[in-house]
Motif scaffolding. Structure first.
Motif, PDB file in Angstrom:
ATOM      1  N   LEU A  16     -90.914  70.464   9.748  1.00 23.13           N
ATOM      2  CA  LEU A  16     -92.051  71.140   9.134  1.00 23.13           C
ATOM      3  C   LEU A  16     -93.230  70.182   9.009  1.00 23.13           C
ATOM      4  O   LEU A  16     -93.074  69.034   8.613  1.00 23.13           O
ATOM      5  CB  LEU A  16     -91.685  71.681   7.760  1.00 23.13           C
ATOM      6  N   SER A  17     -94.394  70.690   9.321  1.00 22.84           N
ATOM      7  CA  SER A  17     -95.610  69.884   9.207  1.00 22.84           C
ATOM      8  C   SER A  17     -96.058  69.838   7.750  1.00 22.84           C
ATOM      9  O   SER A  17     -95.626  70.647   6.922  1.00 22.84           O
ATOM     10  CB  SER A  17     -96.723  70.469  10.079  1.00 22.84           C
ATOM     11  N   SER A  18     -96.949  68.925   7.447  1.00 24.52           N
ATOM     12  CA  SER A  18     -97.465  68.815   6.078  1.00 24.52           C
ATOM     13  C   SER A  18     -98.351  70.004   5.719  1.00 24.52           C
ATOM     14  O   SER A  18     -98.609  70.253   4.541  1.00 24.52           O
ATOM     15  CB  SER A  18     -98.240  67.507   5.914  1.00 24.52           C
ATOM     16  N   THR A  19     -98.811  70.749   6.721  1.00 21.50           N
ATOM     17  CA  THR A  19     -99.665  71.912   6.467  1.00 21.50           C
ATOM     18  C   THR A  19     -98.903  73.235   6.572  1.00 21.50           C
ATOM     19  O   THR A  19     -99.513  74.298   6.506  1.00 21.50           O
ATOM     20  CB  THR A  19    -100.840  71.945   7.461  1.00 21.50           C
ATOM     21  N   ALA A  20     -97.583  73.166   6.728  1.00 22.43           N
ATOM     22  CA  ALA A  20     -96.776  74.379   6.879  1.00 22.43           C
ATOM     23  C   ALA A  20     -96.915  75.287   5.654  1.00 22.43           C
ATOM     24  O   ALA A  20     -97.014  74.815   4.523  1.00 22.43           O
ATOM     25  CB  ALA A  20     -95.316  74.019   7.088  1.00 22.43           C
ATOM     26  N   ILE A  21     -96.938  76.580   5.921  1.00 22.83           N
ATOM     27  CA  ILE A  21     -96.975  77.595   4.863  1.00 22.83           C
ATOM     28  C   ILE A  21     -95.630  78.298   4.869  1.00 22.83           C
ATOM     29  O   ILE A  21     -95.170  78.772   5.915  1.00 22.83           O
ATOM     30  CB  ILE A  21     -98.108  78.609   5.097  1.00 22.83           C
ATOM     31  N   VAL A  22     -94.981  78.377   3.715  1.00 21.83           N
ATOM     32  CA  VAL A  22     -93.659  78.984   3.597  1.00 21.83           C
ATOM     33  C   VAL A  22     -93.737  80.192   2.671  1.00 21.83           C
ATOM     34  O   VAL A  22     -94.278  80.099   1.570  1.00 21.83           O
ATOM     35  CB  VAL A  22     -92.631  77.965   3.048  1.00 21.83           C
ATOM     36  N   VAL A  23     -93.201  81.324   3.149  1.00 23.02           N
ATOM     37  CA  VAL A  23     -93.121  82.539   2.336  1.00 23.02           C
ATOM     38  C   VAL A  23     -91.639  82.882   2.205  1.00 23.02           C
ATOM     39  O   VAL A  23     -90.959  83.105   3.204  1.00 23.02           O
ATOM     40  CB  VAL A  23     -93.890  83.712   2.986  1.00 23.02           C
ATOM     41  N   ASN A  24     -91.141  82.883   0.979  1.00 22.09           N
ATOM     42  CA  ASN A  24     -89.726  83.125   0.712  1.00 22.09           C
ATOM     43  C   ASN A  24     -89.464  84.585   0.384  1.00 22.09           C
ATOM     44  O   ASN A  24     -90.326  85.278  -0.146  1.00 22.09           O
ATOM     45  CB  ASN A  24     -89.262  82.253  -0.456  1.00 22.09           C
ATOM     46  N   GLY A  25     -88.249  85.015   0.696  1.00 26.87           N
ATOM     47  CA  GLY A  25     -87.839  86.374   0.394  1.00 26.87           C
ATOM     48  C   GLY A  25     -86.335  86.456   0.262  1.00 26.87           C
ATOM     49  O   GLY A  25     -85.641  85.439   0.210  1.00 26.87           O
ATOM     50  N   GLN A  26     -85.845  87.692   0.228  1.00 30.88           N
ATOM     51  CA  GLN A  26     -84.417  87.945   0.120  1.00 30.88           C
ATOM     52  C   GLN A  26     -84.031  88.933   1.214  1.00 30.88           C
ATOM     53  O   GLN A  26     -84.588  90.031   1.293  1.00 30.88           O
ATOM     54  CB  GLN A  26     -84.075  88.494  -1.265  1.00 30.88           C
ATOM     55  N   ALA A  27     -83.087  88.537   2.060  1.00 28.96           N
ATOM     56  CA  ALA A  27     -82.657  89.370   3.173  1.00 28.96           C
ATOM     57  C   ALA A  27     -81.889  90.594   2.670  1.00 28.96           C
ATOM     58  O   ALA A  27     -81.531  90.680   1.491  1.00 28.96           O
ATOM     59  CB  ALA A  27     -81.781  88.557   4.129  1.00 28.96           C
ATOM     60  N   HIS A  28     -81.630  91.524   3.571  1.00 29.91           N
ATOM     61  CA  HIS A  28     -80.934  92.766   3.236  1.00 29.91           C
ATOM     62  C   HIS A  28     -79.560  92.522   2.619  1.00 29.91           C
ATOM     63  O   HIS A  28     -79.073  93.343   1.865  1.00 29.91           O
ATOM     64  CB  HIS A  28     -80.785  93.636   4.489  1.00 29.91           C
ATOM     65  N   ASN A  29     -78.952  91.373   2.911  1.00 26.69           N
ATOM     66  CA  ASN A  29     -77.626  91.057   2.380  1.00 26.69           C
ATOM     67  C   ASN A  29     -77.679  90.199   1.113  1.00 26.69           C
ATOM     68  O   ASN A  29     -76.663  89.696   0.652  1.00 26.69           O
ATOM     69  CB  ASN A  29     -76.785  90.373   3.453  1.00 26.69           C
ATOM     70  N   GLY A  30     -78.890  90.008   0.563  1.00 22.77           N
ATOM     71  CA  GLY A  30     -79.046  89.269  -0.682  1.00 22.77           C
ATOM     72  C   GLY A  30     -79.251  87.771  -0.522  1.00 22.77           C
ATOM     73  O   GLY A  30     -79.498  87.076  -1.505  1.00 22.77           O
ATOM     74  N   LYS A  31     -79.171  87.257   0.684  1.00 19.77           N
ATOM     75  CA  LYS A  31     -79.348  85.818   0.896  1.00 19.77           C
ATOM     76  C   LYS A  31     -80.830  85.476   1.028  1.00 19.77           C
ATOM     77  O   LYS A  31     -81.638  86.285   1.453  1.00 19.77           O
ATOM     78  CB  LYS A  31     -78.601  85.376   2.141  1.00 19.77           C
ATOM     79  N   ALA A  32     -81.157  84.240   0.660  1.00 23.09           N
ATOM     80  CA  ALA A  32     -82.538  83.770   0.750  1.00 23.09           C
ATOM     81  C   ALA A  32     -82.957  83.684   2.217  1.00 23.09           C
ATOM     82  O   ALA A  32     -82.168  83.300   3.080  1.00 23.09           O
ATOM     83  CB  ALA A  32     -82.665  82.403   0.095  1.00 23.09           C
ATOM     84  N   CYS A  33     -84.193  84.062   2.474  1.00 24.53           N
ATOM     85  CA  CYS A  33     -84.756  83.966   3.818  1.00 24.53           C
ATOM     86  C   CYS A  33     -86.213  83.555   3.680  1.00 24.53           C
ATOM     87  O   CYS A  33     -86.771  83.581   2.575  1.00 24.53           O
ATOM     88  CB  CYS A  33     -84.621  85.282   4.581  1.00 24.53           C
ATOM     89  N   ARG A  34     -86.817  83.188   4.801  1.00 22.89           N
ATOM     90  CA  ARG A  34     -88.206  82.771   4.716  1.00 22.89           C
ATOM     91  C   ARG A  34     -88.889  82.838   6.077  1.00 22.89           C
ATOM     92  O   ARG A  34     -88.240  82.811   7.123  1.00 22.89           O
ATOM     93  CB  ARG A  34     -88.324  81.368   4.149  1.00 22.89           C
ATOM     94  N   VAL A  35     -90.211  82.907   6.017  1.00 21.29           N
ATOM     95  CA  VAL A  35     -91.067  82.781   7.187  1.00 21.29           C
ATOM     96  C   VAL A  35     -91.835  81.484   7.007  1.00 21.29           C
ATOM     97  O   VAL A  35     -92.386  81.228   5.930  1.00 21.29           O
ATOM     98  CB  VAL A  35     -92.039  83.974   7.318  1.00 21.29           C
ATOM     99  N   VAL A  36     -91.845  80.664   8.040  1.00 23.15           N
ATOM    100  CA  VAL A  36     -92.531  79.377   8.004  1.00 23.15           C
ATOM    101  C   VAL A  36     -93.603  79.371   9.088  1.00 23.15           C
ATOM    102  O   VAL A  36     -93.298  79.533  10.268  1.00 23.15           O
ATOM    103  CB  VAL A  36     -91.556  78.210   8.241  1.00 23.15           C
ATOM    104  N   ASP A  37     -94.848  79.198   8.675  1.00 22.56           N
ATOM    105  CA  ASP A  37     -95.939  79.007   9.626  1.00 22.56           C
ATOM    106  C   ASP A  37     -96.153  77.508   9.737  1.00 22.56           C
ATOM    107  O   ASP A  37     -96.786  76.898   8.875  1.00 22.56           O
ATOM    108  CB  ASP A  37     -97.205  79.715   9.147  1.00 22.56           C
ATOM    109  N   ASN A  38     -95.610  76.911  10.784  1.00 20.84           N
ATOM    110  CA  ASN A  38     -95.697  75.465  10.938  1.00 20.84           C
ATOM    111  C   ASN A  38     -97.080  75.017  11.400  1.00 20.84           C
ATOM    112  O   ASN A  38     -97.376  73.837  11.422  1.00 20.84           O
ATOM    113  CB  ASN A  38     -94.612  74.970  11.896  1.00 20.84           C
ATOM    114  N   THR A  39     -97.948  75.969  11.750  1.00 14.71           N
ATOM    115  CA  THR A  39     -99.317  75.609  12.136  1.00 14.71           C
ATOM    116  C   THR A  39    -100.243  75.569  10.930  1.00 14.71           C
ATOM    117  O   THR A  39    -101.293  74.945  10.976  1.00 14.71           O
ATOM    118  CB  THR A  39     -99.891  76.626  13.147  1.00 14.71           C
TER     119      THR A  39
END
Length: 104
Positions: A16-39
């Motif tokens: 992950l870059s120092s400028t990465a943006i991370v958006v956290n969520g919860q998947a359909h099965n209850g586990k943590a998931c995320r989208v990472v914009d490494n740009t």
């Protein structure tokens, strides 16, 4: 989407870059998931919409696929594709519980 035979090394080769943006969520099965914009360039509302769409389509979690005409089924392999947001083309990598956006 297609698979890469070199997939286990990708997260280590592309941290992950120092400028990465991370958006956290919860998947359909209850586990943590995320989208990472490494740009660090994709607007937050686009990342939130992408995360919601991936969760709604149940794209996170363990999956088995036979891709690119391969006769083998590979369990848990990431998927690679490209996506356009605005006028910019990005590389999109979907791991088990993380979606990564990288510069193309």
């Amino acid at each position: 989407m297609s698979s890469s035979t070199n997939s286990p090394a990708f997260p280590n080769a592309k941290p992950l870059s120092s400028t990465a943006i991370v958006v956290n969520g919860q998947a359909h099965n209850g586990k943590a998931c995320r989208v990472v914009d490494n740009t660090g360039t994709v607007p937050m509302h686009e990342l939130q919409q992408l995360l919601a769409q991936l969760i709604n389509e149940k794209r996170f979690g363990l999956s088995g696929r036979s891709l690119s005409g391969d006769t083998r089924i590979r369990i848990g392999e990431p998927d690679f594709t490209h996506m356009q947001i605005g006028d910019t083309l990005y590389r999109f990598i979907l791991f088990r519980y993380e979606a990564r956006i990288e510069a193309f």
